[in-house]
Write a protein that holds these residues in place. Sequence first.
Motif, mmCIF file in Angstrom:
data_model
loop_
_atom_site.group_PDB
_atom_site.id
_atom_site.type_symbol
_atom_site.label_atom_id
_atom_site.label_comp_id
_atom_site.label_asym_id
_atom_site.label_seq_id
_atom_site.Cartn_x
_atom_site.Cartn_y
_atom_site.Cartn_z
ATOM 1 N N GLY A 222 0.789 -1.221 0.000
ATOM 2 C CA GLY A 222 0.000 0.000 0.000
ATOM 3 C C GLY A 222 0.819 1.268 0.000
ATOM 4 O O GLY A 222 0.279 2.376 0.089
ATOM 5 N N ARG A 223 2.124 1.129 -0.095
ATOM 6 C CA ARG A 223 3.009 2.302 -0.086
ATOM 7 C C ARG A 223 4.236 1.963 -0.936
ATOM 8 O O ARG A 223 5.260 1.524 -0.422
ATOM 9 C CB ARG A 223 3.411 2.669 1.340
ATOM 10 N N GLY A 224 4.085 2.159 -2.239
ATOM 11 C CA GLY A 224 5.166 1.838 -3.152
ATOM 12 C C GLY A 224 6.292 2.849 -3.101
ATOM 13 O O GLY A 224 6.233 3.861 -2.387
ATOM 14 N N LEU A 225 7.310 2.610 -3.874
ATOM 15 C CA LEU A 225 8.475 3.493 -3.858
ATOM 16 C C LEU A 225 8.156 4.927 -4.268
ATOM 17 O O LEU A 225 8.698 5.866 -3.662
ATOM 18 C CB LEU A 225 9.585 2.909 -4.743
ATOM 19 N N PRO A 226 7.297 5.179 -5.262
ATOM 20 C CA PRO A 226 6.965 6.580 -5.551
ATOM 21 C C PRO A 226 6.379 7.305 -4.335
ATOM 22 O O PRO A 226 6.721 8.463 -4.074
ATOM 23 C CB PRO A 226 5.940 6.466 -6.687
ATOM 24 N N ASP A 227 5.499 6.631 -3.579
ATOM 25 C CA ASP A 227 4.942 7.242 -2.367
ATOM 26 C C ASP A 227 6.030 7.488 -1.332
ATOM 27 O O ASP A 227 6.068 8.541 -0.690
ATOM 28 C CB ASP A 227 3.869 6.328 -1.762
ATOM 29 N N ILE A 228 6.901 6.526 -1.156
ATOM 30 C CA ILE A 228 7.965 6.659 -0.158
ATOM 31 C C ILE A 228 8.880 7.834 -0.502
ATOM 32 O O ILE A 228 9.293 8.599 0.373
ATOM 33 C CB ILE A 228 8.772 5.351 -0.058
ATOM 34 N N PHE A 229 9.183 7.995 -1.795
ATOM 35 C CA PHE A 229 10.104 9.054 -2.201
ATOM 36 C C PHE A 229 9.397 10.379 -2.491
ATOM 37 O O PHE A 229 10.051 11.387 -2.757
ATOM 38 C CB PHE A 229 10.880 8.628 -3.464
ATOM 39 N N GLY A 230 8.059 10.388 -2.454
ATOM 40 C CA GLY A 230 7.316 11.620 -2.680
ATOM 41 C C GLY A 230 7.387 12.128 -4.097
ATOM 42 O O GLY A 230 7.499 13.342 -4.326
ATOM 43 N N ILE A 231 7.335 11.202 -5.077
ATOM 44 C CA ILE A 231 7.371 11.614 -6.481
ATOM 45 C C ILE A 231 6.104 11.136 -7.177
ATOM 46 O O ILE A 231 5.393 10.261 -6.685
ATOM 47 C CB ILE A 231 8.622 11.076 -7.212
ATOM 48 N N ASP A 232 5.818 11.723 -8.325
ATOM 49 C CA ASP A 232 4.613 11.405 -9.086
ATOM 50 C C ASP A 232 4.733 9.993 -9.640
ATOM 51 O O ASP A 232 5.643 9.685 -10.422
ATOM 52 C CB ASP A 232 4.454 12.409 -10.231
ATOM 53 N N ALA A 233 3.801 9.128 -9.248
ATOM 54 C CA ALA A 233 3.858 7.732 -9.671
ATOM 55 C C ALA A 233 3.767 7.584 -11.176
ATOM 56 O O ALA A 233 4.271 6.609 -11.752
ATOM 57 C CB ALA A 233 2.736 6.946 -9.009
ATOM 58 N N GLU A 234 3.124 8.507 -11.850
ATOM 59 C CA GLU A 234 2.964 8.419 -13.298
ATOM 60 C C GLU A 234 4.200 8.908 -14.044
ATOM 61 O O GLU A 234 4.280 8.783 -15.259
ATOM 62 C CB GLU A 234 1.742 9.228 -13.740
#
Length: 278
Positions: A222-234
């Motif tokens: 429920g918390r992938g690397l984009p979320d962890i690093f605070g970047i746009d997943a797209e």
Amino acid sequence: MTLSVLVPSSVVREAEDKREATRKLGYVARAATVFRADRLVVFPDREGETRWGGEFVETVLRYTATPPYLRKEVWGHRDELQYAGILPPLLVSSTTGSESDDSGSLQQGIVTEVGPDGRVRVNCGLQHPISLYTPPEMEAEEGERVAIRISSREPVRARIVDEPVPGFSVSCTGLEEALGRADAGVTIATSRFGESLTVPKLAELSPRIEREGATVVFGSPGRGLPDIFGIDAEEVTVEPSDGPGFDLWLNTIPRQGSEVVRTEEAMFASLASLTLTE
């Protein structure tokens, strides 16, 4: 090659209790063992942690990586290890040679006492600790883990060797430090938003990994690397300005059939492909 596997301190964030969190970490350790990882690194994700955070994760993984015959001496009784009995055995393959050339099997020992003239006493799973010489230019301290070559058990013939111990090491390290190691090799962020791993892509990537090694980074449920690093997943990218610098973002399960792939599941699926050889 050197293979480093990185998981966040939030890796057990969805566990309902300590027992379930312990079981999950057991499978994380199993994946690291099955695919011969050299290092299992826990990197901080404080925002994603719940009840069981980085200290719990690191302790359980360190315990799991410790050979059974050393666990009591190294760990004693700790609250984090309440459910250690449910951890699956790692059954790390020892490096075994022929007794005729005195190479023997390689296993881990722990120094229990340091004596004069380069001699130490080592607990290495035999009936009693044994007294051995340390190799030239190698210093051993009490409590240190060392590699032991055992060529005979009756009578005991063993020696300390200046080699990596079997299995993987566990550490708690910042992501930038782990990615910046000289032996980091190809740095890979796993994400369903990354480039799909295809047969042609794997054919291109496998020789490079076999030659240079790899550092493979996983997120948490429920918390992938984009979320962890605070970047746009797209818009995942290799540019350092958008988070830690990776050589590539890779979707290793391009036909994902579940909304969430748990970290231990992603480890088995990803490492099975990325450790293939020609």
